[in-house]
Design a protein around this motif. Structure first.
Motif, short mmCIF file in Angstrom:
data_model
loop_
_atom_site.label_atom_id
_atom_site.label_comp_id
_atom_site.label_asym_id
_atom_site.label_seq_id
_atom_site.Cartn_x
_atom_site.Cartn_y
_atom_site.Cartn_z
N VAL A 99 1.01 -1.17 0.06
CA VAL A 99 0.00 -0.03 -0.10
C VAL A 99 1.06 1.21 0.10
O VAL A 99 1.36 1.63 0.99
N LYS A 100 1.23 1.89 -1.16
CA LYS A 100 1.90 3.05 -1.25
C LYS A 100 3.15 2.82 -0.67
O LYS A 100 3.65 3.21 0.52
N GLY A 101 4.19 2.28 -1.42
CA GLY A 101 5.54 1.92 -0.90
C GLY A 101 5.52 0.64 0.00
O GLY A 101 6.57 0.43 0.58
N THR A 102 4.70 -0.07 -0.02
CA THR A 102 4.67 -1.32 0.74
C THR A 102 4.63 -2.54 -0.03
O THR A 102 3.21 -2.49 -0.65
N THR A 103 5.31 -3.46 -0.25
CA THR A 103 5.05 -4.87 -1.07
C THR A 103 4.64 -5.93 -0.26
O THR A 103 5.49 -6.28 0.66
N PHE A 144 12.62 -2.55 -11.39
CA PHE A 144 13.61 -3.67 -11.06
C PHE A 144 15.11 -3.19 -11.38
O PHE A 144 16.00 -3.81 -10.62
N GLU A 145 15.13 -2.35 -12.34
CA GLU A 145 16.68 -1.77 -12.65
C GLU A 145 17.66 -3.38 -12.97
O GLU A 145 18.45 -3.54 -12.64
N THR A 146 17.01 -3.96 -14.07
CA THR A 146 17.75 -5.21 -14.13
C THR A 146 19.08 -5.11 -14.74
O THR A 146 19.70 -6.40 -14.62
N PHE A 147 19.48 -4.16 -15.38
CA PHE A 147 20.85 -4.12 -15.82
C PHE A 147 21.84 -4.05 -14.77
O PHE A 147 22.87 -4.23 -14.78
N LEU A 148 21.31 -3.83 -13.50
CA LEU A 148 22.15 -3.92 -12.17
C LEU A 148 21.71 -5.08 -11.57
O LEU A 148 22.85 -5.75 -10.81
N TYR A 149 20.59 -5.55 -11.37
CA TYR A 149 19.99 -6.46 -10.55
C TYR A 149 19.12 -7.41 -11.17
O TYR A 149 17.94 -7.57 -11.35
N PRO A 150 19.93 -8.56 -12.05
CA PRO A 150 19.18 -9.27 -12.95
C PRO A 150 18.25 -10.37 -12.53
O PRO A 150 17.48 -10.99 -13.38
N GLN A 151 18.37 -10.73 -11.07
CA GLN A 151 17.50 -11.64 -10.63
C GLN A 151 17.15 -11.61 -9.26
O GLN A 151 17.90 -10.91 -8.32
N ALA A 152 16.01 -12.21 -8.89
CA ALA A 152 15.52 -12.36 -7.29
C ALA A 152 15.95 -13.65 -6.94
O ALA A 152 15.69 -14.75 -7.70
N THR A 153 16.21 -13.82 -5.77
CA THR A 153 16.38 -15.21 -5.40
C THR A 153 15.80 -15.54 -4.05
O THR A 153 15.68 -14.52 -3.30
N VAL A 154 15.46 -16.69 -3.64
CA VAL A 154 14.81 -17.12 -2.42
C VAL A 154 15.70 -18.37 -2.06
O VAL A 154 16.02 -19.25 -2.91
N ASN A 155 16.16 -18.35 -0.61
CA ASN A 155 17.16 -19.32 -0.15
C ASN A 155 16.45 -19.61 1.15
O ASN A 155 16.15 -18.98 2.05
N ALA A 156 16.26 -20.94 1.45
CA ALA A 156 15.69 -21.49 2.74
C ALA A 156 16.38 -22.99 3.09
O ALA A 156 16.81 -23.65 2.11
N GLN A 157 16.55 -23.22 4.36
CA GLN A 157 17.01 -24.51 4.79
C GLN A 157 15.78 -24.97 5.58
O GLN A 157 15.18 -24.57 6.27
N ILE A 158 15.26 -26.25 4.92
CA ILE A 158 14.26 -26.94 5.65
C ILE A 158 14.46 -27.82 6.40
O ILE A 158 15.05 -28.93 6.17
N ALA A 159 14.05 -27.78 7.68
CA ALA A 159 14.33 -28.85 8.78
C ALA A 159 13.52 -30.14 8.47
O ALA A 159 12.30 -29.96 8.27
N PRO A 160 13.84 -31.39 8.67
CA PRO A 160 13.12 -32.31 8.35
C PRO A 160 11.92 -32.53 9.21
O PRO A 160 10.80 -33.22 8.74
N SER A 161 12.30 -32.03 10.43
CA SER A 161 11.16 -32.08 11.61
C SER A 161 9.73 -31.34 11.10
O SER A 161 8.72 -31.62 11.48
N LEU A 162 9.87 -30.62 10.06
CA LEU A 162 8.71 -29.84 9.78
C LEU A 162 7.92 -30.56 8.85
O LEU A 162 6.83 -30.23 8.86
N ASP A 197 12.38 4.55 -5.06
CA ASP A 197 12.72 5.54 -6.28
C ASP A 197 12.18 4.80 -7.54
O ASP A 197 11.58 5.35 -8.30
N GLY A 198 12.06 3.31 -7.59
CA GLY A 198 11.74 2.66 -8.91
C GLY A 198 10.19 2.59 -9.00
O GLY A 198 9.51 2.90 -10.07
N LEU A 199 9.26 2.55 -7.82
CA LEU A 199 7.93 2.91 -7.90
C LEU A 199 7.69 4.31 -8.07
O LEU A 199 6.60 4.38 -9.07
N LEU A 200 8.24 5.09 -7.83
CA LEU A 200 8.04 6.84 -8.14
C LEU A 200 8.39 7.07 -9.61
O LEU A 200 7.42 7.59 -10.23
N LYS A 201 9.34 6.31 -10.13
CA LYS A 201 9.67 6.24 -11.77
C LYS A 201 8.46 5.65 -12.75
O LYS A 201 8.25 6.24 -13.69
#
Length: 370
Positions: A16-20, A113-131, A191-195
């Motif tokens: 909501v306006k600046g919050t994703t 996104f300014e992909t020429f500087l930041y070409p990818q988004a990544t998510v990393n997690a360690q999943i515990a077997p107990s979960l 800044d990207g949102l404003l642009k």
């Protein structure tokens, strides 16, 4: 016996306006299906790991503009997997953003996104077997999964609430149990949102619902190593989604030059016409676009703020435009196709009374020459 995992899940991004808001359920998905392969589970709850099947996986997201217009978009290129230790990763090639409208794609790439500087988004997690130890028995459960999101050069720890459903022996559905709120400011995207808002002349209520349909496949001892997020190819052209191959039409060229002029990512040393090294990624993209508009002559216009004398600013704007021209010709662009002009401080687009306004006024604009 080869097991396949089909998993469905949702990641919600709303702001909501600046919050994703991002519901990052991405990684918890595949791990659990391994429970349907008892022989593998005796050695490790994750067997030999799982790999994403990108050809059958998809991510869609929606955004709301001007309070009522809903647009649905997607990312076309994904990669990732879960290894035998439960180390899970997913990567999204941001250049593959597909809004179904060519110039909207370009705005998202260059302005937000300014992909020429930041070409990818990544998510990393360690999943515990107990979960996931009891999923084979209960068939459905909700878990909390901590993960790291790396977006726009910022890494942050988040927690996703995931709803997991085991379907039959080989399928697992994963969905977000509740939205995860992320602030745009936390990922340096204000800044990207404003642009984006300025370029499209809209207000953006970033209440984006992101839906994931991901398929992971079990790997076996003779298979290749389970891919990590870094395995996403960044050497491919940054034109994965709707970007056409070959040359652009005149309207596509004009639209791209207008967007490039708004990027604010061509920078010079203070009081100098010497380009800063961080300008290279964007200017390389400019060279590619100019090359794909072969029948057009391009006007490069240098602009300054009002600090200093008018005469000095006029000369500086001319020299800066000439520096960009040299960069482009070094990239193989025919100098006869480029015209340069210095505007000095005569055409501000923002208030020179503020630091932000002066920064906007110091710019290089690209237009099709008459």
């Amino acid at each position: 016996m080869r097991a396949q995992l089909a998993d469905t899940f949702q990641v919600r991004v709303a702001a909501v306006k600046g919050t994703t808001v991002l519901r990052a359920t991405i990684l918890a998905t595949p791990i659990l299906c391994v429970l349907s392969v008892p022989a593998l589970a005796e050695e490790s709850p994750f067997g030999n790991g799982w790999r994403l099947a990108p050809e059958t996986s998809s991510i869609q997201f929606s955004s709301i503009k001007n309070q009522s217009v809903i647009e649905t978009s997607s990312f076309a290129k994904l990669s990732g997997g879960i290894d035998a230790s439960g180390d899970a990763s997913l990567s999204v090639l941001l250049d593959s953003v597909d809004t179904k409208v060519d110039l909207r794609n370009v705005r998202m790439r260059f302005l937000f996104f300014e992909t020429f500087l930041y070409p990818q988004a990544t998510v990393n997690a360690q999943i515990a077997p107990s979960l996931i130890a009891d999923l084979a028995q209960v068939k459905r459960k909700t878990i909390s999964l901590p993960f790291e999101l790396d977006l726009h050069g910022v890494k942050r720890q988040e927690i996703a609430q995931l709803s997991l459903t085991l379907i039959g022996e080989n399928l697992l559905a994963v969905s977000s149990a509740e939205p995860l709120t992320l602030k745009v400011a936390d990922y340096d995207l204000v800044d990207g949102l404003l642009k984006l808002e300025e370029a499209a002349n809209v207000s953006i209520v970033q209440s984006t619902t992101v839906n994931f349909d991901l398929i992971f496949e079990a790997t076996f001892p003779d298979a290749q190593e389970v891919p990590k997020a870094a395995a996403v190819s960044l050497k491919e052209p940054v034109t994965v989604a709707l970007e056409a191959e070959g040359n652009f039409g005149i309207e596509a060229c004009k639209g791209r030059f207008e967007i490039l002029s708004r990027s604010g990512n061509i920078n010079f040393r203070s009081g100098s016409a010497k380009l800063k090294p961080e300008s290279t990624p964007l200017l390389s993209q400019v060279a590619d676009i100019v090359a794909r508009c072969p029948d057009l002559k391009i006007l490069l216009a240098g602009h300054t703020d009002n600090v200093g004398s008018r005469t000095a600013n006029q000369r500086l704007s001319e020299r800066r435009a000439a520096s960009v021209e040299r960069f482009l010709t070094d990239q193989g662009i025919n100098a006869a196709r480029l015209q340069i002009v210095g505007r000095g401080e005569s055409r501000p687009i923002a208030d020179n009374a503020t630091a932000q306004g002066r920064r906007k006024n110091r710019r290089i604009e690209f237009t099709v020459a008459d």
